[in-house]
Design an enzyme around this catalytic site. Structure first.
Site, short mmCIF file in Angstrom:
data_model
loop_
_atom_site.label_atom_id
_atom_site.label_comp_id
_atom_site.label_asym_id
_atom_site.label_seq_id
_atom_site.Cartn_x
_atom_site.Cartn_y
_atom_site.Cartn_z
N ILE A 73 0.84 -1.20 0.00
CA ILE A 73 0.00 0.00 0.00
C ILE A 73 0.88 1.25 0.00
O ILE A 73 1.66 1.48 0.93
CB ILE A 73 -0.92 0.00 1.24
N GLY A 74 0.78 2.03 -1.05
CA GLY A 74 1.54 3.27 -1.14
C GLY A 74 0.63 4.47 -1.03
O GLY A 74 -0.53 4.37 -0.63
N LYS A 109 -1.09 -2.17 -4.57
CA LYS A 109 -0.80 -3.31 -5.44
C LYS A 109 -1.25 -4.57 -4.71
O LYS A 109 -0.88 -4.77 -3.56
CB LYS A 109 0.70 -3.40 -5.72
N TYR A 144 19.61 4.59 9.31
CA TYR A 144 18.72 5.51 8.58
C TYR A 144 17.40 5.57 9.33
O TYR A 144 16.72 4.56 9.51
CB TYR A 144 18.50 4.95 7.19
N GLY A 189 11.38 3.75 4.91
CA GLY A 189 10.04 3.23 4.64
C GLY A 189 10.02 1.70 4.65
O GLY A 189 11.01 1.05 4.30
N ASP A 195 8.57 -0.25 2.62
CA ASP A 195 8.80 -0.82 1.28
C ASP A 195 10.30 -0.99 1.02
O ASP A 195 10.74 -2.00 0.45
CB ASP A 195 8.13 0.02 0.18
N ARG A 196 11.10 -0.02 1.49
CA ARG A 196 12.55 -0.13 1.29
C ARG A 196 13.13 -1.21 2.20
O ARG A 196 14.07 -1.92 1.81
CB ARG A 196 13.21 1.23 1.54
N ASP A 224 14.44 1.07 -6.48
CA ASP A 224 13.00 0.95 -6.74
C ASP A 224 12.55 2.14 -7.58
O ASP A 224 12.54 3.28 -7.12
CB ASP A 224 12.25 0.89 -5.41
#
Lengths: 208, 208
Positions: B6-7, B12, B68, B72, B74-75, B89
């Site tokens: 989810i972005g 997706k 870091y 996120g 996703d990363r 990405d």
């Protein structure tokens, strides 16, 4: 003597080495009564200049040995008399031009810092991107704001360094509003804030 | 089993290797009655998911060894189990993460292709940027449209190549909607369209 570099957003006016920048929509040519030698990449604005005989288009003084069609006059002036070098203009857009043996081999156009950061800022309003400090190129960002800020400059710096190696070119000449920062992360580059005006002045001195 | 990534712009949905992409604003969680394992970088959307017990947040399964902050999810998933590699990405934003000996060293965020080209298109509506062919990385563009199109990919490619050399990392793993094109100009890179779902599936299989 005045020199002018007319773009789509701004007009830069040079006089005796001092430069003022005006938003194009708030500038009227009748503000200057003296002679103005100009180049313009803004055809709409140029049209009205035909009614002001003190404004003289000097783009005919410059010519680039290139197969690149539609190469803007600002880029032609920037590479004028460069024998071998990569010329980077860090303005509204970032232009990168490659010259070897007085031949312009081609070039690239990237998005400039302002437009790029504004887009991020709109999508992620909680991030404070604008006031970051530029990392050394061998230091990796550990915050998202730094990742955006240094990412912009480091990606361009690495691009230029890669092009230097690929085309066996030593000299990197940088100009434009965000050029000084880029020059800090491209080793042995030269930053010349008013590169275009220097080149214009040199040519114009020969004809007046 | 469903997986979801989810972005902020899209969601997706993966099912048995097939992926559908929906604009986030037109998607409702009650469209799926089966179990959904998801990661989300969209806190607003995530909130409503607490009301749907068939939606299960699996971000707790992933952890990055990094300094870091605000990396996120996703990363974090993208670099999961990477020993040494640069993970790119190519989505709405372009994220570049550097991992060496299972340590995430830092990363960059650049503007994605769509936002970047839209900005150019707004400023220069006469240019037809979108449908260009990507140049080989050792061929210089000779048209402004190509200079923008290939400039976007070549600058990122050179950035990644520069990072590989600087950090002595061999592997480049590329994912995201514009990743396949980038992989064409980064030698020896691997393109994995559904990298995040592959990693999610692998971890989830262990717990169900």
């Amino acid at each position: 003597m005045y020199l002018a570099d007319i773009g789509n957003s701004n007009i830069k006016i040079w006089r005796d080495g001092e430069v003022d920048i005006f938003p194009i929509h708030s500038f009227s040519p009748n503000q200057i009564l003296d002679r103005v030698f100009y180049i313009s990449s803004n055809p709409n604005f140029s049209k009205q200049l035909h009614n002001f005989p003190n404004w003289k288009d000097v783009s005919y003084l410059f010519h680039a040995n290139t197969q690149y069609r539609t190469l803007g006059i600002d880029r032609i002036v920037a590479i004028d008399e460069v024998e071998s070098g990569i010329v980077v203009d860090m303005g509204t857009a970032v232009t990168i031009d490659i010259v070897r043996n007085f031949q312009h081999l081609g070039g690239y156009i990237l998005l400039g810092k302002k437009a790029s950061f504004e887009t991020f800022q709109n999508k992620t309003p909680h991030l404070n991107i604008a006031d970051r400090k530029l990392h050394q190129i061998d230091t990796l960002p550990l915050f998202s704001e730094d990742a955006i800020y240094s990412g912009f400059f480091h990606s361009i710096a690495n691009f230029v360094i890669g092009l230097k190696e690929r085309y066996k070119i030593e000299e990197v000449l940088i100009t434009g509003g965000d050029g000084e920062e880029l020059s800090k992360v491209v080793k042995n580059s030269k930053f010349r804030r008013w590169l275009l005006f220097e080149k214009m002045e040199k040519r114009i001195r020969k004809i007046i």
